[in-house]
Scaffold this motif. Structure first.
Motif, PDB file in Angstrom:
ATOM      1  N   ARG A  81      44.212 -37.002  31.280  1.00  0.00           N
ATOM      2  CA  ARG A  81      43.505 -35.734  31.475  1.00  0.00           C
ATOM      3  C   ARG A  81      42.104 -35.954  32.034  1.00  0.00           C
ATOM      4  N   ARG A  82      41.643 -34.972  32.774  1.00  0.00           N
ATOM      5  CA  ARG A  82      40.284 -35.022  33.321  1.00  0.00           C
ATOM      6  C   ARG A  82      39.333 -34.344  32.345  1.00  0.00           C
ATOM      7  N   THR A  83      39.123 -34.993  31.229  1.00  0.00           N
ATOM      8  CA  THR A  83      38.202 -34.480  30.214  1.00  0.00           C
ATOM      9  C   THR A  83      37.213 -35.577  29.853  1.00  0.00           C
ATOM     10  N   ALA A  84      36.103 -35.188  29.257  1.00  0.00           N
ATOM     11  CA  ALA A  84      35.059 -36.147  28.891  1.00  0.00           C
ATOM     12  C   ALA A  84      35.588 -37.135  27.855  1.00  0.00           C
ATOM     13  N   ALA A  85      35.022 -38.337  27.882  1.00  0.00           N
ATOM     14  CA  ALA A  85      35.490 -39.398  26.982  1.00  0.00           C
ATOM     15  C   ALA A  85      35.341 -39.007  25.521  1.00  0.00           C
ATOM     16  N   GLU A  86      34.278 -38.305  25.170  1.00  0.00           N
ATOM     17  CA  GLU A  86      34.085 -37.930  23.768  1.00  0.00           C
ATOM     18  C   GLU A  86      35.158 -36.927  23.313  1.00  0.00           C
ATOM     19  N   ARG A  87      35.609 -36.073  24.237  1.00  0.00           N
ATOM     20  CA  ARG A  87      36.691 -35.136  23.905  1.00  0.00           C
ATOM     21  C   ARG A  87      38.000 -35.907  23.747  1.00  0.00           C
ATOM     22  N   LYS A  88      38.243 -36.871  24.613  1.00  0.00           N
ATOM     23  CA  LYS A  88      39.451 -37.692  24.481  1.00  0.00           C
ATOM     24  C   LYS A  88      39.448 -38.451  23.164  1.00  0.00           C
ATOM     25  N   LEU A  89      38.289 -38.963  22.779  1.00  0.00           N
ATOM     26  CA  LEU A  89      38.201 -39.709  21.531  1.00  0.00           C
ATOM     27  C   LEU A  89      38.510 -38.799  20.347  1.00  0.00           C
ATOM     28  N   ASP A  90      38.015 -37.576  20.380  1.00  0.00           N
ATOM     29  CA  ASP A  90      38.282 -36.644  19.294  1.00  0.00           C
ATOM     30  C   ASP A  90      39.769 -36.295  19.232  1.00  0.00           C
ATOM     31  N   GLN A  91      40.389 -36.110  20.386  1.00  0.00           N
ATOM     32  CA  GLN A  91      41.826 -35.819  20.410  1.00  0.00           C
ATOM     33  C   GLN A  91      42.646 -37.026  19.948  1.00  0.00           C
ATOM     34  N   PHE A  92      42.155 -38.217  20.224  1.00  0.00           N
ATOM     35  CA  PHE A  92      42.796 -39.444  19.736  1.00  0.00           C
ATOM     36  C   PHE A  92      42.799 -39.438  18.204  1.00  0.00           C
ATOM     37  N   LEU A  93      41.672 -39.073  17.600  1.00  0.00           N
ATOM     38  CA  LEU A  93      41.603 -39.000  16.139  1.00  0.00           C
ATOM     39  C   LEU A  93      42.639 -38.021  15.599  1.00  0.00           C
ATOM     40  N   GLU A  94      42.762 -36.869  16.254  1.00  0.00           N
ATOM     41  CA  GLU A  94      43.712 -35.860  15.800  1.00  0.00           C
ATOM     42  C   GLU A  94      45.152 -36.360  15.889  1.00  0.00           C
ATOM     43  N   LEU A  95      45.456 -37.117  16.937  1.00  0.00           N
ATOM     44  CA  LEU A  95      46.803 -37.681  17.072  1.00  0.00           C
ATOM     45  C   LEU A  95      47.072 -38.736  16.007  1.00  0.00           C
ATOM     46  N   TYR A  96      46.065 -39.529  15.696  1.00  0.00           N
ATOM     47  CA  TYR A  96      46.259 -40.676  14.815  1.00  0.00           C
ATOM     48  C   TYR A  96      46.480 -40.251  13.361  1.00  0.00           C
ATOM     49  N   LEU A  97      45.679 -39.317  12.883  1.00  0.00           N
ATOM     50  CA  LEU A  97      45.719 -38.962  11.469  1.00  0.00           C
ATOM     51  C   LEU A  97      47.007 -38.221  11.109  1.00  0.00           C
ATOM     52  N   PRO A  98      47.474 -38.391   9.870  1.00  0.00           N
ATOM     53  CA  PRO A  98      48.698 -37.696   9.447  1.00  0.00           C
ATOM     54  C   PRO A  98      48.498 -36.187   9.407  1.00  0.00           C
ATOM     55  N   ARG A  99      49.593 -35.474   9.553  1.00  0.00           N
ATOM     56  CA  ARG A  99      49.526 -34.008   9.532  1.00  0.00           C
ATOM     57  C   ARG A  99      49.380 -33.473   8.117  1.00  0.00           C
ATOM     58  N   GLY A 100      49.715 -34.282   7.138  1.00  0.00           N
ATOM     59  CA  GLY A 100      49.607 -33.843   5.744  1.00  0.00           C
ATOM     60  C   GLY A 100      50.159 -34.897   4.815  1.00  0.00           C
ATOM     61  N   ALA A 101      50.230 -34.550   3.531  1.00  0.00           N
ATOM     62  CA  ALA A 101      50.623 -35.524   2.504  1.00  0.00           C
ATOM     63  C   ALA A 101      52.062 -35.992   2.653  1.00  0.00           C
ATOM     64  N   ARG A 102      52.901 -35.238   3.340  1.00  0.00           N
ATOM     65  CA  ARG A 102      54.303 -35.634   3.483  1.00  0.00           C
ATOM     66  C   ARG A 102      54.634 -36.038   4.913  1.00  0.00           C
ATOM     67  N   ASP A 103      53.646 -36.507   5.631  1.00  0.00           N
ATOM     68  CA  ASP A 103      53.882 -36.918   7.018  1.00  0.00           C
ATOM     69  C   ASP A 103      54.859 -38.096   7.025  1.00  0.00           C
TER      70      ASP A 103
END
Length: 201
Positions: A81-103
């Motif tokens: 994507r053509r987005t700023a690196a800090e936005r990509k990093l934040d989206q990376f965090l969202e992808l990495y972390l579990p969606r909840g306790a039963r992920d």
């Protein structure tokens, strides 16, 4: 042509089994997943599942690989994507972390970590899947530094590894349902850590 059709059908069957295994883990937990229970959900036999995977351990590993492959595609799309690196990093965090306790993906990761030290094939598989996350995070950090979005980092690989270790710890807390650590709180903690470890310019 008939052989190709059989191979395609086999891949579809495997994907269906892996998808259903992940759903079962999310609903009932990893301990409740047995070959017979999965066979009942699929309307087939335990022997049919064993034909494709050989053992429960291999089924679990392939389920994790399947899940990680889907996330790998999401990371590739994110990096493109053509987005700023800090936005990509934040989206990376969202992808990495579990969606909840039963992920289910994270429940499988925790199981793999426990078994890997005594199982060389599992250890290699863990390293292979970890490598994809590490490489993509290094790309985000390197690009961000080069474009003046992040402060210079002396050792990008070490900083990426440090961030991933922190995310692993937060993720484990979320999956174990520890008090005061849900996905929202974990994401907030991860963002605070990123601001310290990869400060913006």
């Amino acid at each position: 042509m008939a052989g190709a059709a059989r191979r395609r059908n086999g891949l579809v069957a495997q994907d269906r089994m892996l998808e259903e295994a992940m759903a079962a883990i999310a609903e009932d937990g990893l301990a409740a997943l047995t070959m017979s229970a999965l066979a009942d959900r699929l309307g087939t036999s335990g022997g049919h599942i064993l034909y494709y995977f050989g053992s429960k351990d291999l089924l679990l590993l392939e389920a994790l690989r399947w899940s990680e492959a889907a996330l790998g595609e999401e990371r590739a799309a994110l990096l493109a994507r053509r987005t700023a690196a800090e936005r990509k990093l934040d989206q990376f965090l969202e992808l990495y972390l579990p969606r909840g306790a039963r992920d289910p993906r994270w429940m499988l990761w925790i199981e793999l970590w426990a078994r890997a030290p005594a199982n060389e094939p599992l250890r290699r598989a863990q390293e292979e899947m970890d490598r994809g996350w590490q490489d993509d995070l290094e790309r985000i950090l390197t690009t961000g530094v080069a474009r003046g979005r992040f402060a210079p980092v002396a050792d990008v690989a070490a900083r990426a590894s440090e961030l991933l270790a922190l995310l692993d710890g937060l993720s484990t807390r979320v999956v174990l349902g520890q008090r005061g650590t849900d996905r929202r709180q974990a994401l907030s903690a991860a963002r605070s850590a990123v601001e310290r470890l990869v400060p913006p310019l």
